[in-house]
Design an enzyme around this catalytic site. Structure first.
Site, PDB file in Angstrom:
ATOM      1  N   GLY A 142     -12.624  -2.840   7.628  1.00 40.35           N
ATOM      2  CA  GLY A 142     -13.418  -4.011   7.245  1.00 40.35           C
ATOM      3  C   GLY A 142     -12.590  -5.289   7.363  1.00 40.35           C
ATOM      4  O   GLY A 142     -13.108  -6.351   7.715  1.00 40.35           O
ATOM      5  N   ASP A 143     -11.300  -5.171   7.094  1.00 40.26           N
ATOM      6  CA  ASP A 143     -10.421  -6.346   7.201  1.00 40.26           C
ATOM      7  C   ASP A 143     -10.211  -6.725   8.670  1.00 40.26           C
ATOM      8  O   ASP A 143     -10.200  -7.910   9.018  1.00 40.26           O
ATOM      9  CB  ASP A 143      -9.073  -6.061   6.530  1.00 40.26           C
ATOM     10  CG  ASP A 143      -9.235  -5.738   5.058  1.00 40.26           C
ATOM     11  OD1 ASP A 143     -10.208  -6.236   4.443  1.00 40.26           O
ATOM     12  OD2 ASP A 143      -8.415  -4.986   4.521  1.00 40.26           O
ATOM     13  N   ASP A 184       0.840  -1.207   0.000  1.00 41.40           N
ATOM     14  CA  ASP A 184       0.000   0.000   0.000  1.00 41.40           C
ATOM     15  C   ASP A 184       0.874   1.256   0.000  1.00 41.40           C
ATOM     16  O   ASP A 184       1.753   1.408   0.851  1.00 41.40           O
ATOM     17  CB  ASP A 184      -0.890   0.027   1.253  1.00 41.40           C
ATOM     18  CG  ASP A 184      -1.950  -1.061   1.247  1.00 41.40           C
ATOM     19  OD1 ASP A 184      -2.111  -1.743   0.210  1.00 41.40           O
ATOM     20  OD2 ASP A 184      -2.626  -1.214   2.284  1.00 41.40           O
ATOM     21  N   THR A 189     -21.553  -4.459   7.244  1.00 39.13           N
ATOM     22  CA  THR A 189     -20.757  -3.498   8.014  1.00 39.13           C
ATOM     23  C   THR A 189     -21.101  -2.090   7.535  1.00 39.13           C
ATOM     24  O   THR A 189     -21.113  -1.822   6.330  1.00 39.13           O
ATOM     25  CB  THR A 189     -19.244  -3.783   7.860  1.00 39.13           C
ATOM     26  OG1 THR A 189     -18.895  -3.748   6.471  1.00 39.13           O
ATOM     27  CG2 THR A 189     -18.879  -5.143   8.427  1.00 39.13           C
ATOM     28  N   LEU A 190     -21.391  -1.198   8.501  1.00 38.21           N
ATOM     29  CA  LEU A 190     -21.938   0.123   8.160  1.00 38.21           C
ATOM     30  C   LEU A 190     -21.090   1.259   8.716  1.00 38.21           C
ATOM     31  O   LEU A 190     -21.592   2.362   8.945  1.00 38.21           O
ATOM     32  CB  LEU A 190     -23.373   0.216   8.701  1.00 38.21           C
ATOM     33  CG  LEU A 190     -24.345  -0.843   8.153  1.00 38.21           C
ATOM     34  CD1 LEU A 190     -25.604  -0.915   8.997  1.00 38.21           C
ATOM     35  CD2 LEU A 190     -24.688  -0.539   6.703  1.00 38.21           C
ATOM     36  N   ASP A 229      -8.028   6.980  10.249  1.00 39.15           N
ATOM     37  CA  ASP A 229      -7.817   6.292   8.960  1.00 39.15           C
ATOM     38  C   ASP A 229      -8.665   5.023   8.969  1.00 39.15           C
ATOM     39  O   ASP A 229      -8.385   4.102   9.745  1.00 39.15           O
ATOM     40  CB  ASP A 229      -6.323   5.962   8.787  1.00 39.15           C
ATOM     41  CG  ASP A 229      -6.022   5.245   7.472  1.00 39.15           C
ATOM     42  OD1 ASP A 229      -6.961   5.031   6.676  1.00 39.15           O
ATOM     43  OD2 ASP A 229      -4.849   4.904   7.261  1.00 39.15           O
ATOM     44  N   ASN A 278     -20.176  -4.490   2.818  1.00 33.67           N
ATOM     45  CA  ASN A 278     -20.497  -3.170   3.357  1.00 33.67           C
ATOM     46  C   ASN A 278     -21.636  -2.611   2.505  1.00 33.67           C
ATOM     47  O   ASN A 278     -22.195  -3.315   1.656  1.00 33.67           O
ATOM     48  CB  ASN A 278     -19.254  -2.260   3.399  1.00 33.67           C
ATOM     49  CG  ASN A 278     -18.711  -1.933   2.016  1.00 33.67           C
ATOM     50  OD1 ASN A 278     -19.383  -2.144   1.007  1.00 33.67           O
ATOM     51  ND2 ASN A 278     -17.497  -1.422   1.964  1.00 33.67           N
ATOM     52  N   LYS A 315      -6.349  -7.156   1.067  1.00 38.15           N
ATOM     53  CA  LYS A 315      -7.433  -7.588   1.971  1.00 38.15           C
ATOM     54  C   LYS A 315      -7.160  -8.959   2.593  1.00 38.15           C
ATOM     55  O   LYS A 315      -7.438  -9.179   3.774  1.00 38.15           O
ATOM     56  CB  LYS A 315      -8.763  -7.582   1.227  1.00 38.15           C
ATOM     57  CG  LYS A 315      -9.179  -6.166   0.854  1.00 38.15           C
ATOM     58  CD  LYS A 315     -10.544  -6.087   0.249  1.00 38.15           C
ATOM     59  CE  LYS A 315     -10.774  -4.703  -0.347  1.00 38.15           C
ATOM     60  NZ  LYS A 315     -10.664  -3.595   0.608  1.00 38.15           N
TER      61      LYS A 315
HETATM   62  O1  RIB Z   1      -9.068  -3.057   2.756  1.00 36.48           O
HETATM   63  C1  RIB Z   1      -7.914  -2.299   2.646  1.00 36.48           C
HETATM   64  C2  RIB Z   1      -7.009  -2.866   1.603  1.00 36.48           C
HETATM   65  O2  RIB Z   1      -7.627  -2.748   0.347  1.00 36.48           O
HETATM   66  C3  RIB Z   1      -5.675  -2.185   1.456  1.00 36.48           C
HETATM   67  O3  RIB Z   1      -4.680  -2.728   2.292  1.00 36.48           O
HETATM   68  C4  RIB Z   1      -5.386  -2.301  -0.015  1.00 36.48           C
HETATM   69  O4  RIB Z   1      -4.260  -3.083  -0.302  1.00 36.48           O
HETATM   70  C5  RIB Z   1      -6.648  -2.888  -0.640  1.00 36.48           C
HETATM   71  O5  RIB Z   1      -6.523  -4.227  -0.873  1.00 36.48           O
END
Ligand code: RIB
Length: 299
Positions: A244-245, A11, A213-214, A239, A178, A38
């Site tokens: 969601g992850d 990222d 997820t909201l 941030d 979501n 993700k």
């Molecule tokens: O959900 C966030 C992720 O979405 C980031 O880490 C990015 O790599 C994308 O996959």
């Protein structure tokens, strides 16, 4: 044990005063580089919370691959089933984060797009023995379909990001979209109110239960004919990337430990809330004692 099949991305994150509209150039702040994707984010989130996690995925044969594999391994994730791919770059994500902590993301999937059904078959034992398998939409459908078929335990499907034409596995135990992804799955406008979200989620088929997820509005759980709205934990986000992850990873741990869907959803909400108070996707997911402390403060 938990098996996550999914993406690994490097990222590149830039803070921006606002997200650019088409044709606009925005001057942002200093760029930061984080491990992401993700699949990797969900695997690391689960491992940081005490889960025994295997990640199945593909990286390129470049420096970014070394960074991503090492960072997942360093967080306790079993990386035996991470495969190197020649002549293809490792996945990357270009992320802009505005002053409210909202992100916009461009993913260049690279090696993630080369993950195959055969790669999942090579990881059949990890899938068969997992109590929970977690899937998302940053790898090809064929890989997800094979993984769902091979999974011996519960299958969680996070249809993220919303990809036009993506086909979820025919049957999963729990679907976790979501708002945007729910709209994509139902082919309708993004639902706003909880009633609208409930109505849209009821249209989904192919899953035993749905958890929507909201963000700041919490989560909605649909199980059979019952529905439950769980409000979000009040935090000040800096941030939201990877929230969601963090939610999916935490959910997998709680379900693998035998908790009910409602208990797991509350636990995962706390983990996601904490993750939004820190920058980055993977590094922002909390440890177990932090989730326990937030839940205890709201008991
Ligand atoms: O959900 C966030 C992720 O979405 C980031 O880490 C990015 O790599 C994308 O996959």
């Amino acid at each position: 044990m938990i098996t996550v099949v999914g993406s690994l991305n490097l990222d590149l994150v830039a803070p921006v005063p606002h997200h650019p509209v088409p044709g606009e150039t925005v001057l942002g702040g200093d760029i930061a580089q984080h491990s992401g994707g993700k699949g990797a984010n969900q695997a690391v989130a689960a491992a940081r919370l005490g889960g025994a996690v295997t990640l199945v995925g593909r990286v390129g044969d470049d420096d970014a691959a070394d960074v991503l594999v090492e960072s997942a391994r360093g967080q306790g994730v079993d990386t035996t089933h991470l495969l190197r791919t020649r002549d293809v770059p490792t996945g990357r994500a270009l992320i802009a984060v505005n002053l409210s902590g909202e992100n916009s993301i461009i993913v260049s999937p690279g090696a993630n797009s080369r993950l195959t059904a055969a790669d999942c078959e090579a990881a059949a034992e990890a899938l068969r023995t997992a109590r929970v398998t977690v899937l998302q939409q940053e790898v090809p459908d064929a890989a997800n379909h094979a993984a769902a078929r091979l999974a011996g335990g519960m299958v969680l499907y996070n249809p993220a990001p919303a990809v036009t034409g993506a086909v979820p596995p025919a049957h999963v135990d729990l679907l976790i979209p979501n708002r945007t992804e729910l709209a994509a799955l139902t082919g309708s406008a993004e639902p706003e109110t909880i009633d609208e979200v409930t109505a849209a989620a009821r249209k989904l088929s192919g899953a035993d239960a749905v958890l929507v997820t909201l963000g700041g509005d919490g989560v909605l759980l649909l199980e059979g004919s019952a529905s439950l709205h769980i409000p979000a934990f009040p935090v000040r986000p800096t941030d939201t990337t990877g929230a969601g992850d963090a939610f999916c990873g935490a959910l997998a741990v709680a379900l693998a430990e035998g908790n009910s869907l409602e208990q797991a959803a509350r636990w995962a909400s706390a983990a996601a809330a904490i993750s939004t108070t820190r920058t980055g996707a993977q590094g922002s997911s909390p440890h177990r004692d932090e989730v326990a402390a937030l839940l205890a403060g709201h008991a």
